[in-house]
Design a protein around this motif. Structure first.
Motif, short mmCIF file in Angstrom:
data_model
loop_
_atom_site.label_atom_id
_atom_site.label_comp_id
_atom_site.label_asym_id
_atom_site.label_seq_id
_atom_site.Cartn_x
_atom_site.Cartn_y
_atom_site.Cartn_z
N PHE A 29 0.76 -1.20 0.16
CA PHE A 29 0.13 -0.17 0.15
C PHE A 29 0.83 1.31 0.13
CE2 PHE A 29 -3.17 -2.84 2.48
CZ PHE A 29 -3.84 -3.15 1.26
N SER A 30 2.25 1.34 -0.40
CA SER A 30 3.06 2.32 -0.31
C SER A 30 2.74 3.22 -1.27
CB SER A 30 4.56 1.76 -0.44
OG SER A 30 4.87 1.45 -1.69
N GLN A 111 -0.57 8.58 3.64
CA GLN A 111 0.44 7.57 3.30
C GLN A 111 0.37 6.43 4.23
OE1 GLN A 111 4.47 8.93 2.69
NE2 GLN A 111 3.87 10.90 2.92
N MET A 112 0.54 5.02 3.83
CA MET A 112 0.48 4.12 4.77
C MET A 112 1.92 3.54 4.92
SD MET A 112 -2.83 2.22 3.39
CE MET A 112 -2.75 0.71 4.67
N GLN A 114 3.87 0.46 6.15
CA GLN A 114 3.86 -0.91 6.61
C GLN A 114 4.93 -1.61 7.19
OE1 GLN A 114 2.04 -1.52 2.38
NE2 GLN A 114 0.88 -3.21 3.49
N VAL A 119 1.36 -0.88 11.22
CA VAL A 119 0.89 0.05 9.98
C VAL A 119 0.68 1.46 10.51
CG1 VAL A 119 -0.65 0.52 8.10
CG2 VAL A 119 -0.10 -1.88 8.62
N PHE A 121 0.11 5.32 9.76
CA PHE A 121 -0.76 6.02 8.59
C PHE A 121 -0.16 7.60 8.82
CE2 PHE A 121 -4.35 3.22 6.71
CZ PHE A 121 -4.17 2.09 7.64
N ARG A 131 -1.91 4.88 14.09
CA ARG A 131 -1.02 3.65 14.31
C ARG A 131 -1.93 2.33 14.75
NH1 ARG A 131 4.35 3.69 16.52
NH2 ARG A 131 5.04 6.19 16.58
N TYR A 191 -9.00 -2.48 3.63
CA TYR A 191 -8.26 -1.96 2.68
C TYR A 191 -7.68 -2.83 1.61
CZ TYR A 191 -7.53 1.82 6.14
OH TYR A 191 -7.71 2.99 7.27
#
Lengths: 286, 291
Positions: A29-30, A111-112, A114, A119, A121, A131, A191
């Motif tokens: 998910f970057s 932004q995520m 990981q 994770v 955010f 978080r 997600y």
């Protein structure tokens, strides 16, 4: 030949080494994600959010929604009346408070990050950080906080986030329709990456349904990017506010940039409780 | 045997890039025990508080930066002196920390707890105060024309065991400052930070020297895990700004492992200013006093 097999085996073994950047099987998910409206998309079926009153702008949420409890409907109505008077009711976005999920999805870029066990955010508006602990459980007794306590896990291509323990502020605001929330709030987010066409169609429909944002925004979508989009389906439960759970969707595409977006610039002095001695002009500028 | 030698050689070849790419591991939550910068034992260093407590430590409630320090340009010295007079009068001068604004380096080092998220092409530094964060592009360069921002434009790279962060483009406002004494800066501010792991004893001694100068905060708990015997983290920094300082100067701060494994929320901003309308939001009002 044996040597070759050994080499291949070694290569595979090295390739399988775990990385702290992300769990090997986790979807990636970057990147920076953006959306251009504040509103939620309605679910494909089932109960959706209360939405806007008569789908009009600047009149607040639909306080006549049959899904609202009487006490919650009264709050939504009161907030609607404030908006109709040309003013705003206190809410995290205007007053620079941290935002609970799903209200935080009104922030238009995120932004995520990981990590192996969490994770993180990052949200562009007022540099908010949320978080999510991975593969963990909520404490038996959760200390209420603005963002609540969030745990998550991956289910195949989907990240599932479960949040409880949101702090009950004096003016709790759950969504842009003015719904309140209580300590019974429970939010589940899912997600997953979706194809470009799906993401674009969902964003375009959301803009048609909700109308474009009236004021200039710092966020932007990279219209040239045709890779995957990100879609979040979420479900909200709060028996004190909603008679039955409801769901909605928010869809993100690759962002056009990331800027500093600071909300808080106030003269309130945290320690003394007074106002700071701010600079003053000796003469007016006009 | 040949196959075995080939595998061994291959393994070495594959291991080599890993060593080349190896970077120090700064993961975990780090904590400090004071807000101040370490005073330089020699050479140009940060300002010292002229207001002292009876025990000789810096008085955290009277912040009078040494406006006679020769590193200050005259206009900057005048501002520091003015701030000192405000503080001695029991009032506060505008301060990014008190007013919930993002803190640029090096002022951001005053925040008691931080965490670094190291990725291949960037570092994200999370700070506990007001959920602030910075992002540092690794092996990148500053844009030819930097858009000024509160936290500036930061690029970084590793030099062996050290992470070097270079920051420019820090926004200047009438109330801009880079330390607790309200020392101003100009658009030319350039800050270089150097982060590296140091032995537990070295980190302990550096923190104790800092406490000897500043004392521990009286307004909030200290979150250092004093039983932790692992490495500490040191951030050395250099400040250049010819418009403000007569010469570049440097200092450092030391972090040790935090006692908290998951940090809490410290939301600084709760204000009633309506961002869009430019007015005060409709806050609830009581019909009768609470007393």
């Amino acid at each position: 030949m044996r040597g070759t097999s050994t080499i291949i085996g070694l290569t595979l073994a090295l390739g399988a080494l775990p990385s702290d950047a992300a769990q090997p099987a986790a979807p990636d998910f970057s990147g920076v994600w953006a959306r251009l409206t504040f509103g939620f998309e309605r679910p494909a079926s089932g109960q959706g959010p209360i939405g806007r009153y008569h789908n009009q702008s600047n009149v607040g949420g639909n306080f006549e929604s049959p899904n609202l409890t009487p006490s919650a409907a009264a709050i939504v109505k009161q907030r609607s009346e404030i908006l109709r008077s040309g003013r705003d009711y206190p809410n995290p976005s205007l007053n620079c408070w941290p935002m609970v999920s799903p209200y935080i999805f009104r922030v238009q870029e995120m932004q995520m990050l990981q990590k192996k066990d969490e994770v993180v955010f990052l949200f562009m508006q007022d540099h908010q950080v949320r978080r999510v602990r991975l593969n963990s459980t909520h404490p038996a007794k959760v200390t209420p906080s603005w963002y609540g306590d969030s745990v998550g896990h991956y289910e195949g291509d989907t990240l599932v986030v479960d949040t409880i323990g949101a702090r009950i502020a004096r003016e709790p605001v759950l969504d842009m329709y003015g719904s309140p929330y209580t300590d019974a709030l429970h939010v589940i987010e899912r997600y997953r990456l979706v194809d470009y066409e799906v993401a674009k169609a969902a964003q375009d429909k959301n803009i048609r349904d909700a109308g474009p944002v009236a004021t200039e925004q710092a966020a932007s979508v990279d219209e040239a990017y045709q890779g995957k989009g990100l879609q979040i389906e979420f479900t909200v439960e709060d028996k004190n506010v909603f008679k039955k759970p409801w769901s909605a969707v928010v869809t993100w595409r690759r962002a056009g940039g990331w800027v500093e977006n600071v909300c808080a610039e106030n003269a309130y002095e945290y320690y003394s409780g007074g106002l700071t001695d701010i600079p003053r002009a000796d003469r007016p500028e006009f | 045997m040949r196959a075995g030698a080939t595998v061994a050689l291959l393994a070495l070849c594959m291991a080599a890039p890993a060593r080349a790419d190896a970077v120090p591991d700064f993961s975990g939550i780090w904590a400090r025990t004071t807000f101040g910068y370490d005073l330089a034992p020699s050479g140009p260093g940060p300002l010292k508080n002229l207001a002292r407590r009876p025990n000789g430590t810096s008085d955290a409630f009277k912040l009078v930066g040494d406006y006679n320090n020769p590193i200050l340009q005259p206009w900057a010295a005048a501002i520091v002196k003015q701030h000192g007079l405000i503080s001695l009068a029991g009032k506060s001068y505008p301060d990014l920390s008190n007013e919930c604004r993002p803190l640029p380096p090096p002022y951001v080092l005053r925040i008691a707890q931080m965490q670094m998220l190291q990725e291949k092409d960037r570092i994200t530094i999370l700070y506990i105060q007001d959920h602030q964060f910075r992002q540092v592009r690794l092996n990148g360069t500053h844009p030819a024309k930097v858009v000024p921002s509160w936290i500036g434009d930061s690029v970084g790279h590793y030099e062996g065991d050290t992470l070097v962060i270079d920051t420019v483009g820090i926004r200047t406002e009438p109330t801009s400052l880079i330390d607790m004494y309200g020392t101003p800066h100009t658009p030319a501010l350039h800050v270089i930070e150097r982060y590296r792991l140091i032995d537990a004893e070295a980190a302990k001694q550096e923190q104790e020297r800092s406490e000897h100068e500043y004392g521990r905060p009286t307004t909030e708990p200290v979150y250092v895990d004093f039983d932790y015997r692992g490495k500490g983290l040191q951030a050395e920094f250099t400040v250049e700004d010819p418009g403000t300082f007569t010469r570049s100067w440097g200092s450092s701060v030391a972090y040790r492992r935090s006692s908290v494994r998951e940090w809490g929320e410290i939301a600084c901003a709760e204000n009633t200013a309506d961002y869009y309308a430019g007015a005060t939001a409709t806050v609830p009002t009581a019909e009768r006093p609470d007393f």
